[in-house]
Write a protein that holds these residues in place. Structure first.
Motif, PDB file in Angstrom:
ATOM      1  N   ARG A  76     -33.504  70.779  82.581  1.00 22.72           N
ATOM      2  CA  ARG A  76     -32.407  71.680  82.555  1.00 22.72           C
ATOM      3  C   ARG A  76     -32.239  72.468  83.909  1.00 22.72           C
ATOM      4  N   LEU A  77     -33.600  73.087  84.243  1.00 25.40           N
ATOM      5  CA  LEU A  77     -33.545  73.803  85.323  1.00 25.40           C
ATOM      6  C   LEU A  77     -33.304  72.894  86.731  1.00 25.40           C
ATOM      7  N   ARG A  78     -33.557  71.734  86.787  1.00 27.20           N
ATOM      8  CA  ARG A  78     -33.263  70.538  87.830  1.00 27.20           C
ATOM      9  C   ARG A  78     -31.771  70.660  87.819  1.00 27.20           C
ATOM     10  N   ASP A  79     -31.138  70.559  86.649  1.00 28.40           N
ATOM     11  CA  ASP A  79     -29.554  70.486  86.539  1.00 28.40           C
ATOM     12  C   ASP A  79     -29.053  71.837  87.172  1.00 28.40           C
ATOM     13  N   GLN A  80     -29.585  72.761  87.095  1.00 29.06           N
ATOM     14  CA  GLN A  80     -29.163  74.012  87.505  1.00 29.06           C
ATOM     15  C   GLN A  80     -29.338  74.324  89.000  1.00 29.06           C
ATOM     16  N   GLY A  81     -29.927  72.940  89.868  1.00 26.33           N
ATOM     17  CA  GLY A  81     -30.169  73.280  91.093  1.00 26.33           C
ATOM     18  C   GLY A  81     -31.425  73.736  91.610  1.00 26.33           C
ATOM     19  N   VAL A  82     -32.526  73.826  90.602  1.00 22.11           N
ATOM     20  CA  VAL A  82     -33.808  74.433  91.126  1.00 22.11           C
ATOM     21  C   VAL A  82     -34.686  73.081  91.636  1.00 22.11           C
ATOM     22  N   ALA A  83     -35.295  73.401  92.557  1.00 21.57           N
ATOM     23  CA  ALA A  83     -36.302  72.378  93.085  1.00 21.57           C
ATOM     24  C   ALA A  83     -37.442  72.654  92.518  1.00 21.57           C
ATOM     25  N   ILE A  84     -38.060  71.431  92.120  1.00 20.12           N
ATOM     26  CA  ILE A  84     -39.380  71.600  91.210  1.00 20.12           C
ATOM     27  C   ILE A  84     -40.474  70.552  91.766  1.00 20.12           C
ATOM     28  N   LEU A  85     -41.628  71.190  91.968  1.00 24.29           N
ATOM     29  CA  LEU A  85     -42.728  70.501  92.186  1.00 24.29           C
ATOM     30  C   LEU A  85     -43.465  70.453  90.939  1.00 24.29           C
ATOM     31  N   TYR A  86     -43.963  69.208  90.612  1.00 26.89           N
ATOM     32  CA  TYR A  86     -44.692  68.840  89.528  1.00 26.89           C
ATOM     33  C   TYR A  86     -45.981  68.168  89.799  1.00 26.89           C
ATOM     34  N   THR A  87     -47.029  68.751  89.218  1.00 19.13           N
ATOM     35  CA  THR A  87     -48.188  67.715  89.455  1.00 19.13           C
ATOM     36  C   THR A  87     -48.803  67.209  88.153  1.00 19.13           C
ATOM     37  N   SER A  88     -49.140  66.029  88.001  1.00 17.02           N
ATOM     38  CA  SER A  88     -49.647  65.645  86.726  1.00 17.02           C
ATOM     39  C   SER A  88     -50.752  64.679  86.737  1.00 17.02           C
ATOM     40  N   HIS A  89     -51.646  64.516  85.967  1.00 19.65           N
ATOM     41  CA  HIS A  89     -52.535  63.333  86.070  1.00 19.65           C
ATOM     42  C   HIS A  89     -52.014  62.031  85.361  1.00 19.65           C
ATOM     43  N   ILE A  99     -43.128  75.571  91.000  1.00 21.24           N
ATOM     44  CA  ILE A  99     -44.180  74.959  91.354  1.00 21.24           C
ATOM     45  C   ILE A  99     -45.106  74.972  90.126  1.00 21.24           C
ATOM     46  N   MET A 100     -45.173  73.662  89.613  1.00 22.78           N
ATOM     47  CA  MET A 100     -45.927  73.720  88.182  1.00 22.78           C
ATOM     48  C   MET A 100     -47.116  72.767  88.339  1.00 22.78           C
ATOM     49  N   ASP A 101     -48.377  73.420  88.094  1.00 20.49           N
ATOM     50  CA  ASP A 101     -49.799  72.888  88.528  1.00 20.49           C
ATOM     51  C   ASP A 101     -50.186  72.268  87.064  1.00 20.49           C
ATOM     52  N   GLU A 102     -49.764  70.915  86.883  1.00 24.64           N
ATOM     53  CA  GLU A 102     -50.365  70.504  85.653  1.00 24.64           C
ATOM     54  C   GLU A 102     -50.004  71.072  84.333  1.00 24.64           C
ATOM     55  N   PRO A 103     -48.800  70.886  84.098  1.00 28.92           N
ATOM     56  CA  PRO A 103     -48.198  71.904  82.923  1.00 28.92           C
ATOM     57  C   PRO A 103     -48.451  71.364  81.518  1.00 28.92           C
ATOM     58  N   THR A 104     -48.666  70.096  81.738  1.00 25.81           N
ATOM     59  CA  THR A 104     -48.840  69.335  80.315  1.00 25.81           C
ATOM     60  C   THR A 104     -50.308  69.072  79.934  1.00 25.81           C
ATOM     61  N   ALA A 105     -50.988  69.389  80.792  1.00 22.69           N
ATOM     62  CA  ALA A 105     -52.664  69.414  80.502  1.00 22.69           C
ATOM     63  C   ALA A 105     -53.058  69.716  79.202  1.00 22.69           C
ATOM     64  N   VAL A 106     -52.492  70.932  78.863  1.00 26.58           N
ATOM     65  CA  VAL A 106     -52.930  71.366  77.737  1.00 26.58           C
ATOM     66  C   VAL A 106     -51.879  71.281  76.338  1.00 26.58           C
ATOM     67  N   LEU A 107     -51.004  70.523  76.566  1.00 32.22           N
ATOM     68  CA  LEU A 107     -49.880  70.296  75.502  1.00 32.22           C
ATOM     69  C   LEU A 107     -49.827  68.927  74.840  1.00 32.22           C
ATOM     70  N   THR A 108     -49.502  68.930  73.650  1.00 29.77           N
ATOM     71  CA  THR A 108     -49.466  67.632  72.887  1.00 29.77           C
ATOM     72  C   THR A 108     -48.009  67.049  73.300  1.00 29.77           C
ATOM     73  N   GLU A 109     -47.980  65.973  72.900  1.00 26.83           N
ATOM     74  CA  GLU A 109     -46.760  65.137  73.180  1.00 26.83           C
ATOM     75  C   GLU A 109     -45.668  65.880  72.831  1.00 26.83           C
ATOM     76  N   ARG A 110     -45.559  66.312  71.716  1.00 25.40           N
ATOM     77  CA  ARG A 110     -44.325  66.741  71.250  1.00 25.40           C
ATOM     78  C   ARG A 110     -43.912  68.254  71.995  1.00 25.40           C
ATOM     79  N   GLU A 111     -45.004  68.936  72.202  1.00 22.34           N
ATOM     80  CA  GLU A 111     -44.835  70.116  73.041  1.00 22.34           C
ATOM     81  C   GLU A 111     -44.242  69.646  74.322  1.00 22.34           C
ATOM     82  N   CYS A 112     -44.841  68.610  75.082  1.00 21.40           N
ATOM     83  CA  CYS A 112     -44.323  68.190  76.421  1.00 21.40           C
ATOM     84  C   CYS A 112     -43.053  67.796  76.067  1.00 21.40           C
ATOM     85  N   GLU A 113     -42.200  67.232  75.228  1.00 20.88           N
ATOM     86  CA  GLU A 113     -40.929  66.768  75.346  1.00 20.88           C
ATOM     87  C   GLU A 113     -40.113  68.167  75.526  1.00 20.88           C
TER      88      GLU A 113
END
Lengths: 334, 506
Positions: B192-205, B170-184
């Motif tokens: 990658r985690l998704r492809d390994q079968g992890v379920a991911i909850l992602y929030t973002s504005h 569960i990721m609570d706005e992980p990119t709020a503090v990142l720049t675009e390159r870091e986001c990439e």
């Protein structure tokens, strides 16, 4: 974070807030009731006057300590500072008596010296903390040792005493008063009242709380953090000098055991009164209640043979720890 | 993308879940499911109930009604620890890392590998190295966390999650503090985690982000689930409309036209180690953007102009020289800075709105005694002018939503009607409705003849607001774009240090 905040919002705030405000007052009332039930003389004029007058020294210092702690600082040196200033005052007055004779002018010079010495001592603490940037705990731990050692040295390991006649002349400052209220009680009351007003209604008080709450926010809001902090230590030093002015006429002497553990009692009174030890919130009236609670515990133990008065410190300790536990439980899950 | 897993049964599901605090219900019968191999976005305005939903899933909170199921069976986690033991891990916006401990010590905190009664440092270090390798993260396991950059700290959080058989992240706005390159970089790891079968909850504005990496999106509004479906079938506009509950017209208002009069001149400003001989000038009515990566020195540049840092070089406001390292002087002259660090440097979270609002200009509210009534009048005016939503005026600022905190911070900064306003990250971590209000405010201030500098990591924001933009890279101003040239491509090229270099700075 967002969540837990929502949680606090929805809680019935009224009840929680009330407990926080009246906690120390309730404790004080309970203590008075206990005192009344244990000894009929507890509420006598003589006893109450005695308790209040003895509270005055620590009380005056604790008012200053409230500002220091609210601004996120601490001062461990006040007890030793008081002893040192008292010693300095007595030495100077004795010296002046030789040249100027017994007179009110010598007392006035002594008082001025005491105030100035306290102010300078506080200023030194403050400068070391703000300009040199050493932690308050370390600085005042150091000056605590220095002043204690200096008074022992000045008194040559014994006691410095004011000359007999001078003592008689100065005595009324502690024992005298108007309308049956002695001067130390009046002084304590006035200092506390002014302190409360300054803390709640002036920019200085607000700035102290802001700095203690978050120094960076204060700095970004153009609060002169260093100046305000320096002012808190200097104010405390001045109040220590003022407390000494009231203290010296009581016994007319100072020794290496003068003011011993005053710093801890003053800090304890501040905390019991509801001021946060980490800073950010302080209230002077709470400190006054804290001082009275600590004095009453000692007084009640002295008036009854229920518990040995030697256990005074133990009971005070329990009260202090309880107060902090209560403080913590109401500021959890923020 | 992840389609193969799409119809598998959920690991975690909420069915008709509601949550009340006291008498107030803030989540109303929410259905939500997390499936393995799927990135599920949960979006909504501040206060819509995202955090509550996440905390119920991660075991930090109990539901008041409805069912939480894990692997099909009813789950009642009594603590987040229990949830973590089942592979459900939440990464908070403010990281849960012990700053003074090393990376390895953090990853195994509370679950240290032991050899007898002693800690097995070698094993933990090696395991940490393996986890970091898996994430393509090149940091030393023994490095103290305090020395890491923000994105690296986030990688440590992810490595920590990986170390315990991660099934739901569960990721609570992980990119709020990142720049675009870091986001990439983050996106690659998440995929990658998704492809390994992890379920991911992602929030973002940031809706473009949701569109870019998520498979499914659910929209919360006022505690109810108003829309849910595959990302491929919902456009960004539809998401925004669902969040706000009304049609959003153009997000950015018309740009004001700068007047001729130069208000602020900065010449050869240097902050040791941060900013090197940077200059700028600013006209009345102008919105100047400053772009660049996090760490490019843009915040330090702004803080030095505002008197918050030691500096060399000249800053002139209306031709009047401003002294270095003196915030008070800058403020009194009419130049203010709104910090990017709202919670750390902007507002006193443990104090009320009134104390916060008047803090910089207390002396204007009466000397020696503060006049409470004029303070309250100022607060009432601020609440009305800035449309701050407060349930009760005596509540603590820490309990306000991010958007309302930002509005209060704006009100505080603008209290004395300054001429030059430097706004660092005007809309970090706030919802789209509030964003639009803030953009309108900035445009209005400029139209009224104020001069404004906007620093932002969000390209669309710079492009949408600024009529001219400077770009910083490694402490230098490396370029300037104006008018039609204020484009994402131009700014990014400059920010990466691609065209021009230090030489162009002065």
């Amino acid at each position: 974070m967002t969540m837990s905040s929502a949680k606090t919002t929805e809680k019935p705030r009224g009840a929680k807030l009330d407990l926080k405000v009246i906690g120390p007052i309730v404790a004080l009332i309970v203590l008075i009731l206990i005192g009344m039930s244990l000894n009929p003389n507890f509420l006598s004029y003589a006893n109450i006057t005695n308790v209040l007058a003895r509270s005055a020294f620590i009380g005056i210092i604790a008012v200053g300590m409230t500002f220091v702690i609210t601004a996120g600082g601490l001062d461990l040196s006040v007890g030793s500072m008081a002893a040192f200033v008292a010693g300095l005052m007595i030495l100077t007055m004795n010296l002046l008596t030789d040249s100027m004779g017994i007179g009110v002018d010598v007392i006035l010079i002594g008082i001025a010296l005491s105030l100035v010495a306290g102010l300078i001592a506080g200023l030194v603490n403050g400068l070391l903390i703000t300009k040199v940037g050493i932690e308050a705990f370390i600085v005042t731990l150091g000056t605590m040792g220095i002043y204690r050692s200096l008074i022992t040295w000045l008194a040559d390991g014994g006691t410095l005493s004011l000359g007999f006649e001078m003592r008689e002349l100065y005595r009324p400052v502690y024992y005298g008063g108007i309308f049956g209220v002695t001067w130390p009680i009046i002084a304590f009351f006035v200092v506390a009242l002014l302190g409360e007003i300054v803390m709640r209604h002036t920019a200085f008080g607000r700035h102290c709380a802001a700095i203690g709450s978050n120094e960076k926010v204060a700095r970004y809001s153009a609060v002169s953090v260093l100046k305000v902090r320096l002012a808190t230590y200097t104010l405390l030093g001045l109040l220590v000098g003022f407390a000494v002015v009231m203290y010296v006429p009581r016994l007319g002497s100072a020794s290496s055991s003068t003011g011993l553990l005053w710093e801890l009692e003053a800090i304890a009174a501040v905390i019991i009164g509801g001021t946060l030890l980490k800073g950010g919130f302080g209230r002077v009236w709470g400190t006054v209640v804290g001082v009275l609670i600590l004095s009453l515990i000692g007084n009640i133990l002295n008036l009854t043979d229920f518990v040995s008065p030697y256990l005074n410190g133990a009971i005070q300790g329990v009260v202090i720890i309880l107060a902090v536990v209560l403080q913590r439980s109401r500021s959890t899950d923020r | 993308m992840g389609g193969a897993y799409a119809m598998t049964s959920p690991i975690l599901a909420l069915e008709g879940v509601s949550k009340s605090f006291g008498p107030i219900e803030i989540l109303h019968s929410v259905d939500f499911a997390l499936r393995p191999g799927e990135i599920h976005a949960l979006i909504g305005e501040n206060g819509a109930g995202k955090s509550t939903t996440m905390k119920i899933i991660a075991g930090y909170l109990d539901a008041s009604g409805g069912k939480v199921t894990c692997d099909g069976a009813p789950a009642t986690f009594t603590s987040s620890r229990e949830a973590e033991a089942r592979g459900i891990v939440m990464i908070h916006q403010e990281f849960n890392l012990a700053e003074h401990l090393g990376v390895d010590q953090n990853i195994f905190l509370g679950r240290e590998i032991k050899k007898g009664w002693r800690l097995d440092h070698a094993a933990m270090r090696q395991k940490t190295q393996e986890l970091l390798d898996q994430l393509n993260c090149r940091i030393d396991p023994s490095q103290p966390v305090s020395s890491l950059s923000v994105p690296d700290k986030q990688m440590v959080e992810i490595a920590k999650a990986l170390s315990r058989d991660l099934r739901v992240l569960i990721m609570d706005e992980p990119t709020a503090v990142l720049t675009e390159r870091e986001c990439e970089i983050l996106f690659q790891q998440v995929e990658r985690l998704r492809d390994q079968g992890v379920a991911i909850l992602y929030t973002s504005h940031k809706l473009s982000e949701v569109k870019r990496i998520c498979d499914r999106v659910s929209v919360l509004r006022d505690g109810a689930m108003v829309k849910s479906g595959p990302v491929s079938e919902i456009s960004e506009d539809e998401m925004a409309t669902a969040m706000v509950g009304r049609e959003l017209t153009d997000l950015y208002p018309a740009k004001a036209i700068p007047q001729d009069k130069i208000l602020l001149e900065v010449e050869n400003l240097s902050v040791p180690g941060k900013v090197d001989h940077a200059s700028l000038h600013l006209r009345r009515g102008e919105v100047l953007g400053i772009g660049g990566l996090v760490g490019s020195g843009r915040t330090e540049f702004a803080e030095a102009i505002a008197g918050l840092r030691k500096r060399s070089g000249q800053v002139r406001l209306n031709g009047q020289e401003l002294p270095a390292d003196d915030v008070r002087a800058a403020m009194n002259a009419g130049l203010v800075y709104l910090t990017e660090d709202r919670k750390g440097a902007g507002l006193l979270l443990e104090k009320g709105l009134r104390e916060n609002l008047t803090l910089p200009y207390l002396e204007q509210f009466g000397r020696p005694l503060i006049d409470r009534h004029s303070e309250e009048a100022a607060l009432e005016k601020a609440i009305a002018d800035f449309a701050i939503r407060v349930p009760s005026p005596d509540m603590l600022v820490g309990n306000l939503s991010g958007g309302n905190q930002q509005k209060l911070l704006l009100a505080k900064t603008l209290l004395n009607d300054p001429q030059v306003i430097i706004i660092d990250e005007p809309t970090r971590g706030i919802d789209i409705g509030t964003k639009q209000q803030i953009y309108d405010l900035i445009a209005k201030l400029a139209a009224d003849g104020h001069a404004i500098i906007v620093i932002s990591s969000e390209m669309p924001e710079l492009i949408g607001l600024a009529s001219r933009a400077l770009v910083m890279h490694a402490g230098h101003v490396v370029g300037e774009v104006a008018g039609e040239e204020v484009t994402e491509q131009n700014i990014v090229r400059l920010a990466m240090g691609l065209t021009g270099h230090g030489e162009d700075a002065a």
